[in-house]
Enzyme design. Structure first.
Site, PDB file in Angstrom:
ATOM      1  N   THR A 227       0.873  -1.178   0.000  1.00 61.90           N
ATOM      2  CA  THR A 227       0.000   0.000   0.000  1.00 61.90           C
ATOM      3  C   THR A 227       0.904   1.219   0.000  1.00 61.90           C
ATOM      4  O   THR A 227       1.990   1.184   0.572  1.00 61.90           O
ATOM      5  CB  THR A 227      -0.855  -0.003   1.292  1.00 61.90           C
ATOM      6  OG1 THR A 227      -1.793  -1.046   1.205  1.00 61.90           O
ATOM      7  CG2 THR A 227      -1.581   1.320   1.512  1.00 61.90           C
ATOM      8  N   ARG A 255     -15.030  -6.488   0.009  1.00 55.18           N
ATOM      9  CA  ARG A 255     -14.320  -6.054   1.229  1.00 55.18           C
ATOM     10  C   ARG A 255     -13.598  -4.716   0.981  1.00 55.18           C
ATOM     11  O   ARG A 255     -12.931  -4.521  -0.018  1.00 55.18           O
ATOM     12  CB  ARG A 255     -13.309  -7.119   1.625  1.00 55.18           C
ATOM     13  CG  ARG A 255     -12.464  -6.790   2.860  1.00 55.18           C
ATOM     14  CD  ARG A 255     -11.108  -6.219   2.494  1.00 55.18           C
ATOM     15  NE  ARG A 255     -10.242  -6.070   3.670  1.00 55.18           N
ATOM     16  CZ  ARG A 255      -9.132  -5.347   3.669  1.00 55.18           C
ATOM     17  NH1 ARG A 255      -8.751  -4.706   2.574  1.00 55.18           N
ATOM     18  NH2 ARG A 255      -8.386  -5.246   4.753  1.00 55.18           N
ATOM     19  N   VAL A 256     -13.744  -3.809   1.926  1.00 55.84           N
ATOM     20  CA  VAL A 256     -13.045  -2.531   1.867  1.00 55.84           C
ATOM     21  C   VAL A 256     -12.200  -2.408   3.131  1.00 55.84           C
ATOM     22  O   VAL A 256     -12.676  -2.695   4.235  1.00 55.84           O
ATOM     23  CB  VAL A 256     -14.048  -1.359   1.782  1.00 55.84           C
ATOM     24  CG1 VAL A 256     -13.332  -0.021   1.872  1.00 55.84           C
ATOM     25  CG2 VAL A 256     -14.858  -1.440   0.481  1.00 55.84           C
ATOM     26  N   GLY A 257     -10.947  -1.994   2.960  1.00 51.94           N
ATOM     27  CA  GLY A 257     -10.042  -1.880   4.108  1.00 51.94           C
ATOM     28  C   GLY A 257     -10.043  -0.487   4.705  1.00 51.94           C
ATOM     29  O   GLY A 257     -10.992   0.297   4.533  1.00 51.94           O
ATOM     30  N   GLY A 281      -6.064  -3.933   7.504  1.00 57.17           N
ATOM     31  CA  GLY A 281      -7.081  -2.895   7.515  1.00 57.17           C
ATOM     32  C   GLY A 281      -8.187  -3.059   8.537  1.00 57.17           C
ATOM     33  O   GLY A 281      -8.654  -2.082   9.128  1.00 57.17           O
TER      34      GLY A 281
END
Ligand code: ASP
Length: 364
Positions: A227, A255-257, A281
């Site tokens: 990242t 899925r969202v971090g 996350g």
């Protein structure tokens, strides 16, 4: 009691209540005094910039000298872009965005080109940016066709009444705003694809035992390298931070971090600091990492280093998570704090001094 005695008693109790004679033990007086004197001693930097390219199990013994040189060169190229903007009086927001663009365009990092794969063999990208002066912010989640997600986050902040857009809607907005749109295959890299395959194989063998979703690539011991993020202070005293990522390999169900969550992955406030996070996350969301660091400075008087250590070395690991942050405070002090074996990172100060790190300090 005559009137003089009453007056004396009143003044005495007033002094006690304002804590001048009897300090409240709950107040972190020692810390506050020390931080203020430290800040006074240190001349304020004109500007400063710090970046990360992800935290994780990054061990010197697993690194080739070519790979190490490639990472260092890209980190340097990226930070120099932001440094030039700041040196020429540009905004911290521009510095953050343009610096992140360089890392998004490099297949070395898990952001833009080089993003990790989802379980469905797609790449879903998240990003966010925040302006410390106005506390305005922009974020996008789960996009598959926007070449530079940090540009979408910036456009959402600058041109829309919203803070966060997701999926197809975010992509429509990106198109309308004239951002560069690519075919989803643009994000394909063989390395990341092989990593997904290895994780899925591992998952098959482990699933019977724990029925758990695997995130860790057995070969590289980690699946969330790379990242990218940046925090900067400009000559006008404005702080900004931004973060861009492909998330975690093998993620499912949209899925969202933390990266696009303001307060978790990114936070900036001219009264305290600017922070960009990288790590697991789910834990960074639950610990509200970036905002917590700012709040510890603003409300408890901790220095940036103390606040970052509190959150990264105590709060996150106590929950079971790992990762790190880069941050800069309103005086230009920069901190890279991580509880993993490594974090790709670089700093440049207003004297043009560059520092690049990958492993723990004494191993670089
Ligand atoms: N924080 C990112 C996420 O959980 C991954 C990372 O920073 O490595 O999506």
């Amino acid at each position: 009691m005559n009137s003089n005695t009453v007056l004396f008693a009143l003044l005495f109790s007033l002094c006690l209540s304002c804590g001048e004679l009897v300090p409240n033990p709950d107040d972190n007086v020692e810390n506050i005094t020390r931080d203020i004197s430290e800040e006074k001693e240190k001349p304020k930097a004109e500007f400063a910039i710090i970046i990360h390219g992800g935290a994780g199990t990054i061990l010197k013994k697993n690194m080739t000298s070519e790979k190490e040189a490639a990472y260092k060169a890209k980190l340097e190229e990226a930070i120099r872009v932001g440094y030039e903007i700041l040196k020429n009086g540009g905004s911290s927001l521009d510095a953050v965005q343009k610096t992140i663009n360089i890392m998004e365009d490099s297949p070395l990092f898990n952001a833009g080109k080089g993003a990790v794969f989802t379980n469905a063999e797609t790449n879903e990208l998240d990003a966010s940016i925040m302006d410390g002066k106005t506390l305005n912010a922009g974020a996008s989640a789960g996009t598959t066709t926007v070449r530079n997600p940090i540009n979408l986050a910036r456009i959402i902040m600058d041109n829309s009444p919203h803070v966060m857009m997701a999926g197809a809607g975010a992509e429509t907005y990106a198109k309308e705003q004239g951002l560069t749109i690519v075919d989803p295959s643009y994000f394909y890299t063989e390395n990341r694809f092989n990593s997904l395959k290895r994780i899925i194989e591992k998952e098959k063998t482990e699933q019977d035992q724990n029925n758990k979703q695997a995130f860790y690539d057995p070969e590289i011991k980690d699946s969330k390298f790379g990242t990218v993020g940046c925090a900067a202070l400009d000559k006008n005293g404005n702080l900004a931070a931004g973060t861009s990522t492909g998330g975690m390999t093998n993620k499912r169900y949209g899925r969202v971090g933390d990266a696009p969550i303001i307060g978790a992955g990114t936070y900036a406030n001219n009264n305290s600091c600017a922070v960009s996070s990288t790590g697991w996350g789910e834990y960074f969301i639950r610990a509200m990492v970036a905002h917590d660091i700012s709040a510890l400075m603003q409300y408890k008087g901790l220095s940036l280093k103390e606040a970052a250590q509190e959150v990264i070395q105590k709060k996150v690991p106590e929950l079971g998570g790992d990762g790190g942050i880069v941050a800069v405070d309103k005086n230009g002090n920069m901190v890279a704090e991580f509880n993993t074996s490594g974090m790709y990172r670089a700093t440049m100060n207003d004297k043009g001094e560059l520092e690049i790190g990958i492993y723990k300090e004494n191993e670089d």
